[in-house]
Design a protein around this motif. Structure first.
Motif, short mmCIF file in Angstrom:
data_model
loop_
_atom_site.label_atom_id
_atom_site.label_comp_id
_atom_site.label_asym_id
_atom_site.label_seq_id
_atom_site.Cartn_x
_atom_site.Cartn_y
_atom_site.Cartn_z
N LYS A 123 2.78 1.59 -3.43
CA LYS A 123 0.95 2.29 -4.29
C LYS A 123 1.06 3.17 -4.34
O LYS A 123 0.96 4.38 -5.46
CB LYS A 123 -0.02 1.23 -4.13
CG LYS A 123 0.09 0.21 -4.76
CD LYS A 123 -1.22 -0.83 -4.89
CE LYS A 123 -2.03 -1.12 -3.67
NZ LYS A 123 -3.23 -2.15 -3.59
N ALA A 124 1.02 4.21 -3.35
CA ALA A 124 0.85 5.84 -2.48
C ALA A 124 1.54 5.97 -1.83
O ALA A 124 1.23 6.36 -0.50
CB ALA A 124 -0.50 5.90 -2.22
N ASN A 126 0.59 -1.08 0.26
CA ASN A 126 -0.24 0.57 -0.13
C ASN A 126 0.76 1.32 -0.01
O ASN A 126 0.96 2.46 -0.70
CB ASN A 126 -1.43 0.11 0.75
CG ASN A 126 -2.17 -1.08 1.06
OD1 ASN A 126 -2.71 -1.91 -0.30
ND2 ASN A 126 -2.83 -1.60 1.95
N ALA A 136 3.21 8.58 -1.11
CA ALA A 136 2.63 10.51 0.31
C ALA A 136 1.22 9.40 0.99
O ALA A 136 1.12 10.80 1.34
CB ALA A 136 2.72 11.05 -1.27
N GLU A 137 0.22 9.26 0.41
CA GLU A 137 -0.83 9.45 0.67
C GLU A 137 -0.61 8.68 2.28
O GLU A 137 -0.05 7.78 2.84
CB GLU A 137 -1.83 7.83 0.24
CG GLU A 137 -3.23 7.45 1.22
CD GLU A 137 -3.86 8.75 0.72
OE1 GLU A 137 -4.87 9.22 1.71
OE2 GLU A 137 -3.81 9.20 -0.54
N PRO A 138 -0.95 9.99 3.43
CA PRO A 138 -0.84 9.63 4.67
C PRO A 138 -1.51 8.35 5.58
O PRO A 138 -0.87 8.01 6.69
CB PRO A 138 -1.46 10.65 5.59
CG PRO A 138 -1.53 11.44 4.06
CD PRO A 138 -1.84 10.55 2.56
N LYS A 139 -2.86 7.96 5.08
CA LYS A 139 -3.58 7.02 5.93
C LYS A 139 -2.74 5.71 5.70
O LYS A 139 -2.88 4.99 6.48
CB LYS A 139 -5.18 6.74 4.60
CG LYS A 139 -5.01 6.26 3.77
CD LYS A 139 -6.90 6.11 3.07
CE LYS A 139 -6.42 4.86 1.74
NZ LYS A 139 -8.18 5.23 1.28
N TYR A 140 -2.14 5.27 4.50
CA TYR A 140 -0.94 4.36 4.98
C TYR A 140 0.36 3.94 4.98
O TYR A 140 0.93 3.22 5.48
CB TYR A 140 -0.54 3.59 2.88
CG TYR A 140 -1.43 3.46 1.68
CD1 TYR A 140 -3.29 2.00 2.63
CD2 TYR A 140 -2.26 4.38 0.81
CE1 TYR A 140 -4.28 2.17 1.38
CE2 TYR A 140 -3.51 4.12 -0.31
CZ TYR A 140 -4.20 2.97 0.17
OH TYR A 140 -4.89 2.46 0.04
N ARG A 141 0.22 5.71 5.28
CA ARG A 141 1.52 5.58 6.59
C ARG A 141 1.29 5.62 7.79
O ARG A 141 2.55 5.87 8.64
CB ARG A 141 2.47 6.59 5.98
CG ARG A 141 2.34 6.61 4.12
CD ARG A 141 3.31 8.12 3.65
NE ARG A 141 4.12 8.52 4.60
CZ ARG A 141 5.88 8.56 3.32
NH1 ARG A 141 5.57 6.98 2.83
NH2 ARG A 141 6.93 8.22 4.40
#
Length: 164
Positions: A10-11, A7, A13-18
């Motif tokens: 794939k993204a 995840n 810069a996406e905070p929800k995956y970090r």
């Protein structure tokens, strides 16, 4: 952990995956209750925030950071697979060793039994041939019965024993 890194890859810069909540059931099963999992993630840049979250801080190059994370997990996965294969081989070797020891013990027991049988045969041969026993003819009296002959024989034996 692999899904988490996929995840992030794939993204990046996406905070929800970090950021993961440690109390989440899936995260708890895969990371919290697995010995060394949190330490591995912390060693690869993740940090525990507010005692409840596991977070990968943003970097200047999120794609490179995500690739590095994915590579670390891939290396860990490979190391785990190799360790499992090595353990399987060690267990197989241990079973082979146990089987060989069992066979060797059985062979030693058989050899000991054969040696005991050979000693018994030699002992019997040393004693010489067996002598046949001869049955005694019971004395019979014209008016006597079998029991009176036995009583008479017992009385004679007692008399001989007392005479000595």
């Amino acid at each position: 952990m692999g899904k988490m890194m996929a995840n992030v890859s794939k993204a990046p810069a996406e905070p929800k995956y970090r950021r993961m909540r440690l109390s989440n059931k899936l995260v708890a099963e895969g990371l919290v209750h697995v010995p060394g999992a949190r330490q591995f993630l912390v060693a690869h840049g993740w940090r525990i925030v507010e005692r409840e979250f596991l977070e990968l801080p943003p970097s200047d190059d999120p794609a490179a950071q995500a690739a590095a994370q994915a590579a670390a997990v891939a290396a860990l996965t490979l190391a785990v697979a190799q360790a499992q294969e090595e353990r399987r081989r060690a267990e197989l070797e241990a079973r082979k060793r146990e089987a060989a020891e069992r066979v060797a013990k059985q062979k030693a027991d058989r050899e000991a039994m054969k040696a005991a049988m050979a000693r018994d045969r030699a002992e019997v041969a040393a004693r010489g041939p067996a002598q046949a026993s001869v049955a005694k003819k019971l004395p019979t009296e014209s008016a006597g019965s079998m029991s009176s002959a036995i009583f008479q024989e017992q009385e004679e034996a007692e008399a001989r024993a007392n005479a000595r």
